[in-house]
Design a protein around this motif. Structure first.
Motif, mmCIF file in Angstrom:
data_model
loop_
_atom_site.group_PDB
_atom_site.id
_atom_site.type_symbol
_atom_site.label_atom_id
_atom_site.label_comp_id
_atom_site.label_asym_id
_atom_site.label_seq_id
_atom_site.Cartn_x
_atom_site.Cartn_y
_atom_site.Cartn_z
ATOM 1 N N THR A 105 0.820 -1.244 -0.432
ATOM 2 C CA THR A 105 -0.107 0.254 0.176
ATOM 3 C C THR A 105 1.099 1.284 -0.058
ATOM 4 O O THR A 105 1.942 0.957 0.632
ATOM 5 C CB THR A 105 -1.298 -0.258 1.263
ATOM 6 N N GLN A 162 -4.539 1.718 -2.457
ATOM 7 C CA GLN A 162 -5.599 2.184 -4.012
ATOM 8 C C GLN A 162 -6.466 0.494 -4.286
ATOM 9 O O GLN A 162 -6.698 1.064 -5.321
ATOM 10 C CB GLN A 162 -4.189 2.063 -4.978
ATOM 11 N N GLU A 181 -9.070 2.307 -5.977
ATOM 12 C CA GLU A 181 -9.227 3.047 -4.802
ATOM 13 C C GLU A 181 -9.949 3.512 -3.183
ATOM 14 O O GLU A 181 -9.972 4.654 -3.210
ATOM 15 C CB GLU A 181 -9.783 5.086 -5.950
#
Length: 444
Positions: free
Chosen positions: A335, A362, A415
């Motif tokens: 991450t 993400q 996202e």
């Protein structure tokens, strides 16, 4: 049979004698014989008509008004009919059992005639090959239009087996075996070998990936070793630099070998039973894991904990540690910097115990989610190798959970971060009261 013919003969003699005597009384003995013979023929014809009507009744017993040879004929035919009926019943029962057993087969079974037309097929053939009841009697090659299959059937060499794509689903693979039997008939068995094909593909990929993963650091190590061998006057600073460069690929190789050995032991080992497992303090284990991953994290991520006080877990501590450590390490490695990571250990009445590692990074694309637990599968190959991952972490987690009656659930959205949860059944959970009772039992 000779006795019935004897009776028939004496019946004729008796009828002729009676009518000859009557004719003699009237002075016409010859006409008496003629009428006696005609009377015998009339009765014979009546018995023959009764015998014919009885023959048309397939299940009835012989009539009482038959006698002589017709009675013998009827009796013999009746016995033959009974034997034939019993034999037919047995054959029907055997056929019914065979059809029931064939229908229960996981494989498709198709019986082909001499001209390779369809004589019969089970219900599995309907779903696997798309055959319908109206297809009976048609040439099998007109229904399964795969050119390799048509050539296979026409060649008539059934020593080998054939694999073709399923006519119902191109993504599935069928294995076809044809065995001649009986009077010019053949039995075609069709198996779905998609799973086996996938396992073979995974095996080939696994060997190729292991070779590649080991070859890369080995090449680096061997390169530096060759350089050191050729450079006899290297200064200590350069030698130290070379050793440091060798250390990283060597460490990578060691991690890979350790993970492979762990996976092998997980694959072949017996499942862990709750009764024979030790009680693990999950909160203390997480504290040790966070200490271990701090050299990777280095303050790049904010890691928080949500732990249910006193909730413990039954299992093999080394294996559980490996699974939880892999999930936390993956979150730290993969991450982006600044990501928040939450480690949660909670229980509820519905789901049992849940150990979750949650991030707001993400996320992962949907097409990657089903394959994340495959060995050496990586979403980003280059980034994974840069961060030192072996590609075996989630495969280890999955196997550890399998051995502890658990399940891995992965939730992720691009996202919007990811959530990796290990679910354990209630039988694996230990609350503080239970732990104290266990300790008192051990002391006593």
């Amino acid at each position: 049979m000779g006795e019935s013919w004897s009776k028939e003969f004496w019946r004729l003699v008796t009828d002729l004698t009676i009518f000859w005597f009557i004719g003699l009384l009237f002075g016409q003995p010859l006409w008496g014989l003629i009428f006696g013979f005609l009377f015998y023929l009339t009765l014979l014809g009546r018995r023959a008509w009764t015998f014919q009507k009885w023959l048309e009744q397939k299940l009835s017993e012989p009539p009482d008004d038959l006698s002589g040879v017709f009675e013998e004929f009827a009796y013999r035919i009746y016995r033959i009919r009974n034997r034939s009926r019993k034999r037919k019943k047995r054959m029907s029962e055997l056929l019914r059992r065979w059809q029931d057993s064939s229908a229960a087969l996981p494989d498709a079974a198709v019986v082909l005639n001499r001209d390779t037309s369809i004589a019969w097929f089970n219900s599995t053939a309907s779903s696997m090959l798309g055959l319908k009841a109206s297809d009976t009697g048609y040439y099998i090659g007109n229904l399964l239009r795969s050119p390799p299959f048509v050539h296979f059937v026409k060649a008539g060499d059934y020593e080998e087996q054939l694999e073709i794509p399923s006519p119902m689903d191109e993504g599935r693979t069928l294995n076809i075996r044809i065995t001649p039997y009986g009077r010019n008939q053949t039995l075609m068995l069709v198996s779905d070998v998609t799973h086996i094909q996938r396992l073979m593909t995974m095996r080939r990929d696994f060997i190729a990936n292991v070779s590649h993963e080991l070859r890369t650091p080995l090449t680096v190590i061997m390169g530096y070793i060759e350089t050191l061998k050729d450079d006899e006057d290297s200064d200590p600073a350069m030698l130290k630099d070379y050793i440091q460069r060798i250390e990283a690929p060597a460490q990578r190789m060691r991690s890979l070998v350790e993970d492979l050995l762990l996976l092998s032991s997980l694959d072949t080992g017996a499942p862990s039973s709750p009764e024979s497992s030790s009680v693990i303090n999950v909160a203390s284990m997480v504290k040790n894991i966070l200490t271990e991953v701090e050299h990777i994290n280095q303050g790049k991520h904010v890691i928080t904990q949500d732990m249910e006080p006193g909730l413990m877990l039954r299992g093999v501590e080394k294996e559980i540690y490996s699974a939880f450590n892999n999930l936390v390490t993956n979150a730290v490695r993969y991450t982006p910097d600044g990501t928040e990571i939450l480690i949660r250990w909670r229980s509820d009445q519905t789901n049992g115990g849940r150990f979750c590692v949650i991030d707001n990074g993400q996320g992962i694309a949907p097409e990657h989610l089903p394959r994340l637990t495959e060995r050496f599968y990586r979403v980003d190959v280059g980034r994974s190798r840069q961060t030192g991952g072996t590609g075996l972490g989630l495969a280890i987690v999955k196997q550890v959970l399998r051995r502890h009656d658990g399940e891995l659930n992965i939730f992720s959205e691009l996202e919007n971060g990811s959530e990796f949860c290990c679910n354990f059944p209630h039988a694996r959970l230990v609350w503080p009261e239970q732990s104290r009772e266990n300790q008192r039992s051990a002391v006593s």
